[in-house]
Design a protein around this motif. Structure first.
Motif, PDB file in Angstrom:
ATOM      1  N   ARG A 202       1.069  -1.230   0.041  1.00  0.00           N
ATOM      2  CA  ARG A 202      -0.105   0.049  -0.027  1.00  0.00           C
ATOM      3  C   ARG A 202       0.888   1.387  -0.073  1.00  0.00           C
ATOM      4  NH1 ARG A 202      -3.766   3.252  -1.409  1.00  0.00           N
ATOM      5  NH2 ARG A 202      -4.730   4.400   0.179  1.00  0.00           N
ATOM      6  N   ILE A 203       2.056   1.378   0.732  1.00  0.00           N
ATOM      7  CA  ILE A 203       2.607   2.420   0.834  1.00  0.00           C
ATOM      8  C   ILE A 203       3.439   2.647  -0.454  1.00  0.00           C
ATOM      9  CG2 ILE A 203       4.900   3.438   1.733  1.00  0.00           C
ATOM     10  CD1 ILE A 203       3.497   2.085   4.597  1.00  0.00           C
ATOM     11  N   ARG A 204       3.972   1.581  -1.147  1.00  0.00           N
ATOM     12  CA  ARG A 204       4.598   1.660  -2.464  1.00  0.00           C
ATOM     13  C   ARG A 204       3.798   2.238  -3.344  1.00  0.00           C
ATOM     14  NH1 ARG A 204       9.610  -0.728  -3.092  1.00  0.00           N
ATOM     15  NH2 ARG A 204      10.581  -1.945  -1.457  1.00  0.00           N
ATOM     16  N   ASP A 205       2.332   1.702  -3.225  1.00  0.00           N
ATOM     17  CA  ASP A 205       1.527   2.352  -4.271  1.00  0.00           C
ATOM     18  C   ASP A 205       1.378   3.726  -4.262  1.00  0.00           C
ATOM     19  OD1 ASP A 205       0.980   0.040  -5.525  1.00  0.00           O
ATOM     20  OD2 ASP A 205      -0.788  -0.560  -4.339  1.00  0.00           O
ATOM     21  N   LEU A 206       1.262   4.307  -2.827  1.00  0.00           N
ATOM     22  CA  LEU A 206       0.922   5.752  -2.845  1.00  0.00           C
ATOM     23  C   LEU A 206       2.216   6.424  -3.226  1.00  0.00           C
ATOM     24  CD1 LEU A 206      -0.170   5.645   1.020  1.00  0.00           C
ATOM     25  CD2 LEU A 206      -1.511   6.424  -1.005  1.00  0.00           C
ATOM     26  N   PHE A 207       3.453   5.986  -2.802  1.00  0.00           N
ATOM     27  CA  PHE A 207       4.689   6.771  -3.513  1.00  0.00           C
ATOM     28  C   PHE A 207       4.534   6.699  -4.983  1.00  0.00           C
ATOM     29  CE2 PHE A 207       6.751   6.092   0.606  1.00  0.00           C
ATOM     30  CZ  PHE A 207       7.343   7.366   0.801  1.00  0.00           C
ATOM     31  N   SER A 208       3.959   5.671  -5.607  1.00  0.00           N
ATOM     32  CA  SER A 208       4.099   5.524  -6.904  1.00  0.00           C
ATOM     33  C   SER A 208       3.187   6.665  -7.580  1.00  0.00           C
ATOM     34  CB  SER A 208       3.640   4.019  -7.372  1.00  0.00           C
ATOM     35  OG  SER A 208       3.742   3.846  -8.678  1.00  0.00           O
ATOM     36  N   HIS A 209       2.055   6.506  -7.078  1.00  0.00           N
ATOM     37  CA  HIS A 209       1.094   7.621  -7.413  1.00  0.00           C
ATOM     38  C   HIS A 209       1.395   8.985  -7.252  1.00  0.00           C
ATOM     39  CE1 HIS A 209      -1.748   4.689  -8.068  1.00  0.00           C
ATOM     40  NE2 HIS A 209      -2.215   4.269  -7.006  1.00  0.00           N
ATOM     41  N   ALA A 210       2.274   9.379  -6.348  1.00  0.00           N
ATOM     42  CA  ALA A 210       2.972  10.621  -6.295  1.00  0.00           C
ATOM     43  C   ALA A 210       4.191  10.825  -6.851  1.00  0.00           C
ATOM     44  CB  ALA A 210       3.318  10.745  -4.746  1.00  0.00           C
ATOM     45  N   GLY A 211       4.512   9.949  -7.817  1.00  0.00           N
ATOM     46  CA  GLY A 211       5.612   9.858  -8.753  1.00  0.00           C
ATOM     47  C   GLY A 211       7.029  10.057  -7.859  1.00  0.00           C
ATOM     48  N   ARG A 212       7.059   9.456  -6.674  1.00  0.00           N
ATOM     49  CA  ARG A 212       8.302   9.280  -5.923  1.00  0.00           C
ATOM     50  C   ARG A 212       8.726   7.936  -5.788  1.00  0.00           C
ATOM     51  NH1 ARG A 212       8.794  14.345  -3.258  1.00  0.00           N
ATOM     52  NH2 ARG A 212       7.893  16.057  -4.793  1.00  0.00           N
ATOM     53  N   GLN A 213      10.061   7.754  -5.622  1.00  0.00           N
ATOM     54  CA  GLN A 213      10.626   6.509  -4.961  1.00  0.00           C
ATOM     55  C   GLN A 213      10.786   6.419  -3.533  1.00  0.00           C
ATOM     56  OE1 GLN A 213      10.856   4.025  -7.369  1.00  0.00           O
ATOM     57  NE2 GLN A 213      11.705   2.617  -5.768  1.00  0.00           N
ATOM     58  N   PRO A 214      10.472   5.576  -2.744  1.00  0.00           N
ATOM     59  CA  PRO A 214      10.768   5.539  -1.449  1.00  0.00           C
ATOM     60  C   PRO A 214      12.087   5.102  -1.108  1.00  0.00           C
ATOM     61  CG  PRO A 214       9.237   3.538  -2.083  1.00  0.00           C
ATOM     62  CD  PRO A 214       9.440   4.633  -3.272  1.00  0.00           C
ATOM     63  N   GLN A 215      12.689   5.446  -0.059  1.00  0.00           N
ATOM     64  CA  GLN A 215      14.144   5.043   0.517  1.00  0.00           C
ATOM     65  C   GLN A 215      13.577   4.130   1.559  1.00  0.00           C
ATOM     66  OE1 GLN A 215      16.411   6.157  -1.609  1.00  0.00           O
ATOM     67  NE2 GLN A 215      14.795   7.340  -2.595  1.00  0.00           N
ATOM     68  N   ILE A 216      13.616   2.805   1.099  1.00  0.00           N
ATOM     69  CA  ILE A 216      13.185   1.931   2.369  1.00  0.00           C
ATOM     70  C   ILE A 216      14.377   1.011   2.637  1.00  0.00           C
ATOM     71  CG2 ILE A 216      12.075  -0.414   2.524  1.00  0.00           C
ATOM     72  CD1 ILE A 216       9.729   0.511   0.559  1.00  0.00           C
ATOM     73  N   VAL A 217      14.743   1.308   4.006  1.00  0.00           N
ATOM     74  CA  VAL A 217      15.849   0.709   4.467  1.00  0.00           C
ATOM     75  C   VAL A 217      15.368  -0.776   5.191  1.00  0.00           C
ATOM     76  CG1 VAL A 217      17.192   3.006   4.783  1.00  0.00           C
ATOM     77  CG2 VAL A 217      15.958   2.085   6.643  1.00  0.00           C
ATOM     78  N   GLY A 218      14.331  -0.743   5.642  1.00  0.00           N
ATOM     79  CA  GLY A 218      13.977  -2.095   6.314  1.00  0.00           C
ATOM     80  C   GLY A 218      12.388  -2.372   6.157  1.00  0.00           C
TER      81      GLY A 218
END
Length: 294
Positions: A202-218
């Motif tokens: 769900r969180i990856r989808d929200l970033f995708s819709h915002a045109g951003r790439q999340p910086q997931i460390v864990g």
């Protein structure tokens, strides 16, 4: 195969030798050896290798040991419940509980249930939502307190409360984020994120819709792991508000994304035998919920 053979097998595994198990069981060694041999013949494979000093379990033997423990535990639970009923009680409710269910809605409901049914015992198993889902499917639990998102099948659901999702971590991580408004997910695009696994998609989808790439460390299976990582400064955790109860020193901000809330639910199995006590527990919570709405 009978319950006595299972107990004999458990004793042999835990004592390490047939002779030691025989002493523990107050049996002579030959009859015990015979029972173990009959058990191996019935299952159709060797369960352990007999050594001069100690037995060595085969892979099948190790797995059978786990089954034996489960089956003898079921027998014990059944006897306890029937004896409770015979003494005038109404048995035991086998109930699952996640770590972030320690809220007034749960404990006030349990208190109301106990006052109505003082002779019912609660056998509570703790775990994350996925673990409790598996235990419900195996009929080890009758009901459970869990959080969305969940994919349970054949259950009745009772929502108890909603919690917003929160970004929490060391204060320094929030220094570049505006403090005068609630966050949206893209505000966290440049921050190291620690995600609870069930919310990852769900969180990856929200970033995708915002045109951003999340910086997931864990990514972790347990909320407590996410928060411990945040507590040690690895990044910003994204968890329900209630999970932060034990971390008052972390900086926290509400994430104001539509639909990004976590619902605490009580779920009850519908596809298997459910005790009258478990049904009564669900009814007490449902009636409390109805009264609060009115």
């Amino acid at each position: 195969m009978n319950i006595y053979q299972l107990r004999y097998y458990i004793a042999v595994v835990e004592e390490g030798t047939i002779s030691a198990a025989a002493r523990k069981l107050n049996l002579s060694q030959p009859p015990l050896s015979t029972q173990i041999k009959l058990l191996e013949e019935e299952v159709g494979t060797e369960l352990f290798i007999r050594g001069a000093r100690q037995i060595t379990l085969t892979p099948a033997g190790r797995r059978f040991y786990q089954y034996a423990l489960e089956m003898t535990d079921i027998e014990r639970q059944a006897l306890e419940e029937i004896r409770d009923m015979g003494r005038g009680g109404t048995g035991t409710v086998h109930l699952g509980c996640i770590s972030s269910a320690h809220v007034k809605e749960v404990y006030e409901g349990l208190d109301a249930f106990h006052r109505q049914y003082p002779l019912v015992r609660l056998r509570i198993v703790e775990g994350n939502t996925l673990e409790l889902e598996e235990k419900l499917a195996r009929n080890e639990l009758e009901a459970a307190f869990v959080r969305t998102p969940e994919t349970f099948k054949h259950v009745e659901r009772l929502p108890l409360r909603q919690d917003p999702m929160m970004a929490s971590g060391k204060r320094a991580f929030f220094s570049e984020i505006p403090s005068h408004r609630k966050l949206i997910m893209k505000d966290l695009a440049a921050c190291p994120l620690i995600l609870y696994k069930r919310w990852e998609a769900r969180i990856r989808d929200l970033f995708s819709h915002a045109g951003r790439q999340p910086q997931i460390v864990g990514v972790a299976d347990d909320l407590r792991t996410c928060l411990m990582m945040a507590d040690y400064g690895l990044g910003i955790s994204v968890t329900p508000l209630e999970a932060l109860r034990g971390y008052p020193h972390l900086t926290r901000r509400v994430i104001a994304e539509k639909g990004l809330v976590s619902t605490l639910e009580l779920v009850l199995r519908k596809d298997a035998y459910i005790s009258a006590s478990a049904k009564a527990l669900f009814t007490v919570f449902k009636e409390r919920d109805k009264n609060q709405e009115e």
